[in-house]
Scaffold this active site. Structure first.
Site, short mmCIF file in Angstrom:
data_model
loop_
_atom_site.label_atom_id
_atom_site.label_comp_id
_atom_site.label_asym_id
_atom_site.label_seq_id
_atom_site.Cartn_x
_atom_site.Cartn_y
_atom_site.Cartn_z
N ASP A 1 9.09 13.16 10.80
CA ASP A 1 8.24 12.08 10.31
C ASP A 1 7.00 12.05 11.21
O ASP A 1 6.96 12.67 12.27
CB ASP A 1 8.98 10.74 10.28
C1 NOJ Z 1 5.43 7.77 7.85
C2 NOJ Z 1 6.48 7.48 6.82
O1 NOJ Z 1 7.67 7.05 7.44
C3 NOJ Z 1 6.78 8.68 5.94
O2 NOJ Z 1 7.65 8.28 4.93
C4 NOJ Z 1 5.53 9.25 5.38
O3 NOJ Z 1 5.82 10.35 4.56
C5 NOJ Z 1 4.59 9.64 6.51
N1 NOJ Z 1 4.28 8.46 7.31
C6 NOJ Z 1 3.29 10.25 6.04
O4 NOJ Z 1 2.51 9.29 5.44
#
Ligand code: NOJ
Length: 869
Positions: free
Chosen positions: A293
């Protein structure tokens, strides 16, 4: 074992000492230990398995591709270029020598985030209410087609973590359901849909990321610095609940999985060798790649050895210009800290996913830009470099609006109906109430990432969003209906205009009140809710609005748009409330879909994918809103085990207002004639034997001179490159502790054949778990006067003292004409009848008597039979 290593490598290895043998311990199986749970080390990181079902061809092509790559190119393939470095929310580096474009990763689980001319599909937690495999697949496929048309390689969805342990979890609506089987079936169909469209699905967030508060280390106004929360779970709960849908996603072939922000059993998930190496790549036989993530990576070598394959967005913090990988990964290979086969494996996994979904034929250049909707702008937004056309405004929506409308109507759940529905369209005076009925004053995309609750609610907030191409509001759709019949309609969309509300309610022959409850991702706070909900009540004085209207109109219909369960006990049983509908987060066609149901063009057949209770405490432990156990180590003990949502209500014998699986229709159904047929199946045999040795696809030179900055490169500020700053490795590492010796986990660099895992053997786990042991049939009859859909549901009682009273195992949505019957047919697999056995580290069918139940909801199960195993 001692290794020469950079200091940064040691971060996160603290708990992975070699004092624990290289075998698996059931984690914290004693509840008392959950607060201090630990995650045992497991190394080496499994490399791809050429014999994995379905992956052979992709594997070969990937290997052939990776064999051509230089070390720097492999590093580029695995390391993001940094936040706002390229067009997508994440891009890895390109390989210009081979004409290979920088892979593009883009949100979201319900469409394409940060783009124009895209569709806004119903949210995951809404489509789940359709209980319709065909709709799950179609939505996945259409989202995949839109991502493909924008030039995206990896769609950052679907979501099965959070699963929805507590209904207040801010991002539950991005996922499907707190039931692992409903989630598992939905995620598998979605993955297949996305990938059949030629785009890699990234199933996220792995794992136990069940709340927004303290998901990552950070500084908070009220608490100062707080480390990432640790979700502490025992081995049985992990397998029987939270891991279950991930296994389905892996079995369906998900090309990618995103590791989550939180810690699990006190180890950051993206460097948790137990969860990534042992469980995901080992036991579940995951052949794709693990992507972090955004800034969930907290170490270099530790995460590499613990199985991470791609770092996103690549920098240590957004736009820090530093990376745990990039040059540090280059360095760790040439100084021998990380064996080259581990990097080869990461690159192979990425390319195998690419070939697995056919991106070699589907890929087009990215034609949109996440950071601006302008036609002209900067290719590298953060550095403001590369001015030119950045948005081609490609319309990728096709006719998806049609299926979005159908899906949203099919996902609407009728909770109460005294007979008033369906409306005829000829009602004398229709009144519509609620802020949730109309358009927000700044339009449907007026708040970035939908971070506000103005106007009708059709998706939550955060990264799980897409821009609406338009949003049909309930008010305009109902108004169309009434005006085309020459009726009367007036509305009040200010929830607090009590005198106008009461005056209108008195005149109405039917009042439709729209109310909502919102939540989202924690980086945005809306009305004091930092992602997670503070409570389960309706927003904007919804209960009061319902009471005000229903106090003066004895034919009040309530429509709820919400991210999950809301408390309805203050009004649901009032005689003046003649109908209640849960419409979830329906996406762009919201108004049309609800009008289809209200006016009977669609007979509702949706069923609740969660339980509606009377108070939040009924659902189990609360979220953690203040750090427990000190700021440096907040702990969250998942001591309720597998008992979440309906399993908790059943266990504690609490009668819900509306149970999981509940939903009415404009017709009625009855169940009869249960038949159970035993299917001969062999015995379950644990997987044995050894893997191959780690394949070596390159032999990179260890001479730092080969990895210096090219003289002809145009440097982009804060962009992450793979090059070294110096031929002196200490200087190149920029680490004053370079050369300090650290202890490394046993076996971490061992590329020799490894024992296969008993519960593993194929993507998803031991293939015999899917052996069919019984087939079940039952007759479902439509004994009303309208055609309708019924979701027949099959539950199992596993019979043990620690088992849920009933657990969903299968379902089918049947369309049945009035006076006709249909046959519900469902398989019961070995997996469906098994419990996780911590001692043998495998699935077992216990000696407890097992019962199958079939019916219309988790609490209305008229047919049962004992299974003779
Ligand atoms: C953080 C989020 O938790 C995730 O779900 C997302 O894909 C990424 N940011 C990118 O935006």
């Amino acid at each position: 074992m001692l290794w020469l290593a950079q200091a940064f490598l040691a971060i996160g290895l603290a708990r992975a000492q070699s004092t624990y043998p290289n075998t698996i311990h059931p984690n914290g199986t004693i509840p008392g230990e959950l607060n201090e749970a630990y995650s045992p080390p497991y190394y080496p990181s499994p490399w791809m398995d050429s014999s994995a079902t379905g992956w052979a061809e992709a594997y070969e092509k990937a290997q052939a591709f990776v064999r051509q790559l230089t070390l720097l190119e492999k590093v580029n393939l695995t390391t993001g270029v940094g936040w706002e470095g390229e067009a997508c929310v994440g891009n890895v580096g390109s390989i210009p020598r081979l004409g290979f474009q920088a892979l593009c990763m883009q949100d979201s689980p319900l469409g394409v985030r940060f783009a124009d001319y895209v569709s806004a599909f119903p949210a995951g937690g809404t489509i789940a209410a359709s209980w319709d495999r065909g709709e799950f697949y179609r939505r996945g496929y259409e989202m995949g087609m839109e991502q493909r048309g924008k030039g995206i390689d990896v769609q950052l969805g679907p979501v099965v973590g959070p699963l929805g342990r507590n209904p207040k979890g801010g991002r539950n609506w991005e996922g499907f359901s707190p039931d692992p089987v409903l989630s598992g079936i939905a995620v598998a169909e979605t993955v297949k849909g996305i990938q059949d469209a030629g785009v890699i699905a990234c199933t996220k967030h792995y794992i136990l990321n069940e709340q927004e508060h303290f998901r990552s280390p950070g500084t908070f106004e009220d608490f100062g610095f707080v480390d990432a929360i640790s979700s502490n779970v025992d081995d049985k709960t992990l397998h029987e609940l939270y891991l279950w849908p991930f296994a389905d996603a892996v079995r369906a072939g998900t090309g990618s999985i995103m590791c989550s922000y939180n810690k699990a059993n006190n180890s950051q998930v993206c460097q948790n060798s137990y969860l990534q190496n042992y469980i995901l790549k080992g036991e579940l036989g995951f052949q794709g790649f693990i992507m972090s993530d955004w800034d969930a990576q907290h170490s270099g070598v530790a995460s590499t050895l613990a199985g991470l394959d791609m770092t996103m967005p690549g920098d240590t913090d957004f736009d820090s210009g530093y990376s745990f990988w990039g040059p540090n990964l280059t360095l760790s290979i040439i100084n021998g800290t990380v064996p080259e086969w581990r990097l080869d494996d990461a690159a192979t996994r990425i390319m195998a996913a690419y070939y697995f979904v056919g991106r070699d034929e589907a890929q087009i250049p990215t034609n949109f830009n996440s950071w601006s909707k302008d036609t002209y702008g900067y290719q590298h937004a953060f550095a403001k470099v590369g001015y030119g056309v950045i948005n081609q405004h490609v319309d990728v929506r096709a006719d998806h609006y049609q299926s979005i409308r159908v899906a949203a109507a099919k996902s609407t759940v009728l909770l109460k109906n005294s007979g008033v529905l369906p409306l005829k369209g000829t009602e004398k005076f229709t009144a519509v109430f609620g802020n949730d009925a109309g358009e927000g004053e700044h339009g449907p995309n007026g708040c970035a990432d939908r971070g506000c609750d103005n106007g009708t609610l059709a998706m939550g907030w955060g990264s799980g969003t897409a821009d609406f191409p338009y949003l049909i509001t309930p008010l305009e759709a109902v108004k169309n209906e009434v005006s085309s019949n020459g009726g009367m309609l007036q509305s009040v969309t200010d929830n607090y205009a009590w005198s106008q509300i009461i005056a209108l309610a008195k005149q109405a022959s039917v009042a439709v009140v729209f109310v909502n409850a919102d939540s989202g991702e924690g980086y945005i706070t809306v009305d004091g809710n930092m992602g997670d909900r503070n409570n389960l009540t309706l927003w904007q004085g919804g209960e009061e609005l319902v009471r005000n209207v229903s106090g003066y109109c004895n034919n009040t219909i309530v429509v709820i748009h919400s991210v999950g369960p809301v408390l309805v006990d203050s009004f649901y049983d009032s005689d003046n409330i003649t109908a209640i509908l849960w419409a979830g987060l329906p996406g762009q066609e919201s108004g049309n879909a609800i009008a289809d149901v209200l006016y009977g063009r669609v007979n509702p057949g949706g069923k609740l994918p969660f339980t509606i209770g009377t108070e939040v405490s009924e659902y189990g432990p609360d979220l953690i809103y203040e750090p427990t156990n000190g700021n440096n180590s907040p702990q969250d003990a998942f001591e309720e085990g597998v008992f979440i949502d309906y399993r908790a209500f059943d266990q504690k014998n609490i009668t819900p207002v509306y149970e999981f699986g509940f939903g009415l229709s404009y017709t009625t159904f009855s169940y009869s004639d249960l038949k159970v047929v035993k299917v001969p199946a062999g015995n379950y045999t644990p997987t044995t034997g050894l893997t191959t040795a780690a394949p070596s696809l390159g032999n990179a030179s260890t001479d730092p001179a080969n990895y210096q900055w090219p003289s002809n490169l145009t440097y982009v500020d804060k962009y992450i490159y793979p090059y070294l700053n110096s031929t002196d490795l200490k200087e190149a590492s920029n680490d004053r502790d370079y050369g300090v010796e650290h202890e490394y986990p046993e076996g971490a660099t061992d590329g020799s054949p490894q024992p296969r895992i008993a519960a593993g053997g194929a993507p998803g786990g031991n293939p015999q778990l899917w052996d069919v042991l019984f087939t079940v049939t039952a007759t479902v009859s439509n004994n009303g006067t309208l055609p309708g859909d019924e979701v027949a549901q099959l539950y199992i009682s596993l019979g043990g003292p620690d088992d849920p009273v009933v657990a969903l195992r299968n379902f089918d949505r049947l369309s049945i004409q009035p006076g006709q019957s249909a046959t519900f047919t469902a398989d019961i697999t070995r997996r469906d009848l098994s419990n996780w056995d911590t001692a043998s580290q495998n699935w077992v069918i216990t000696d407890y008597s097992k019962t199958v139940h079939v019916g219309t909801s988790s609490r209305k199960l008229p047919l049962s039979a004992t299974l003779e195993i």
